[in-house]
Design an enzyme around this catalytic site. Sequence first.
Site, PDB file in Angstrom:
ATOM      1  N   GLN A  51       0.322  -1.195  -0.004  1.00  0.00           N
ATOM      2  CA  GLN A  51      -0.100  -0.073   0.352  1.00  0.00           C
ATOM      3  C   GLN A  51       1.148   1.043  -0.223  1.00  0.00           C
ATOM      4  OE1 GLN A  51      -1.581   2.862   0.354  1.00  0.00           O
ATOM      5  NE2 GLN A  51      -1.609   2.453   2.549  1.00  0.00           N
ATOM      6  N   SER A 100      11.222   3.957   2.614  1.00  0.00           N
ATOM      7  CA  SER A 100      10.621   5.282   2.375  1.00  0.00           C
ATOM      8  C   SER A 100      10.526   6.668   2.913  1.00  0.00           C
ATOM      9  CB  SER A 100       8.994   5.059   2.207  1.00  0.00           C
ATOM     10  OG  SER A 100       8.779   6.370   2.482  1.00  0.00           O
ATOM     11  N   GLU A 152       9.480   9.139   4.896  1.00  0.00           N
ATOM     12  CA  GLU A 152       8.005   8.946   5.483  1.00  0.00           C
ATOM     13  C   GLU A 152       8.670   8.505   6.668  1.00  0.00           C
ATOM     14  OE1 GLU A 152       5.157  10.440   5.530  1.00  0.00           O
ATOM     15  OE2 GLU A 152       5.672  11.305   3.709  1.00  0.00           O
ATOM     16  N   TYR A 183       0.862   4.580   6.838  1.00  0.00           N
ATOM     17  CA  TYR A 183       2.091   4.417   6.025  1.00  0.00           C
ATOM     18  C   TYR A 183       3.587   3.791   6.780  1.00  0.00           C
ATOM     19  CZ  TYR A 183       5.010   4.700   1.971  1.00  0.00           C
ATOM     20  OH  TYR A 183       5.954   4.231   0.404  1.00  0.00           O
ATOM     21  N   HIS A 211       9.045  10.181  -5.633  1.00  0.00           N
ATOM     22  CA  HIS A 211      10.051  10.737  -7.046  1.00  0.00           C
ATOM     23  C   HIS A 211       8.777  10.199  -7.897  1.00  0.00           C
ATOM     24  CE1 HIS A 211      10.012   6.676  -4.709  1.00  0.00           C
ATOM     25  NE2 HIS A 211      10.222   6.075  -6.205  1.00  0.00           N
TER      26      HIS A 211
END
Length: 317
Positions: free
Chosen positions: A84, A126, A128, A150, A180
């Site tokens: 996801q 990531s 994040e 996430y 990106h």
Amino acid sequence: MTKTALIIGVSGQDGAYLAQFLLTKGYTVWGSSRDAEGARFGNLDRLGIKDRINLISISPEDFRSVLVGLDQSSAQEVYFLAGQTSVGLSFQTPAETMLSNSQGMLNLLEAIRFQNRSLRVFHAGSSETFGDVGAEPAAETTLPHPRSPYAVSKSAATMLTANYREAYGLFACSGILFNHESPLRPQRFVTQKIIQGAHAIAKGRQDRLTLGRLDIARDWGWAPEYVEAMWLMLQCDTPQDFIIATGETNSLQSFVELAFAAHDLDWRDYVETSDSFSRPSDIAHSAANPSAIKAALGWQATSKMPDVVRKMTAACT
């Protein structure tokens, strides 16, 4: 000998570009989705390579499915790009996000350990995971501070990858990918929404574009360049995690301004903001220090945010 690679999650932006890149290197490429017979593989069609990929079904959350996929492909390199991918959606589906991103990677690592396979694994991490870095750009040693389900799921998968590398000697590494983009991005991503919105307004097909916060800042790069970094990481003598980024951070407002300027439009005449796009928590400023991958592998992003806007705009129809 011809190398064989398995891309778990070949239908997405990165999976499609990576498949294209590996084909140019002479690889035999296997690519998976959850339902290879029912999936459309539009990105592979768009790049004109669908018929050159061996397509199979793998559900990463199903351990047996991963085992079968590894046996079927007999790959020397595996790229885990599935899961996801939406930060916003993860607040609505936290359990599914954790399962697909963390459990999926765990199943792959455990399958490799279980079968004692000698292969190399890339995990798509990531930015994040770092959260809001403030003034100091994130490096590989920066502690995680995830601010969404996430980000938590990606943090867990990155840590699992490092754990299996250290505990069992697997050649497993994470590329910590900062933002990106490319024309293959779905429109639910804000960058594509902006590019397509500006184009539609310029063509008279749309009057306004509604966005969330414009003051957030990100490091935006060009996706086709980033897949080369993934490949380079699996060509090393020893596995190591690297940040993959441009090293330049820009505000979303700057991205919007350039997207509209490409059509000779002033964004302030067409863009409005709404709190409806706000999240329970968000990252205000994301920045990266990609010096380690440049020093170790010689990889450096050549396309920066203005180039990304220009290339995505040129691809509009």
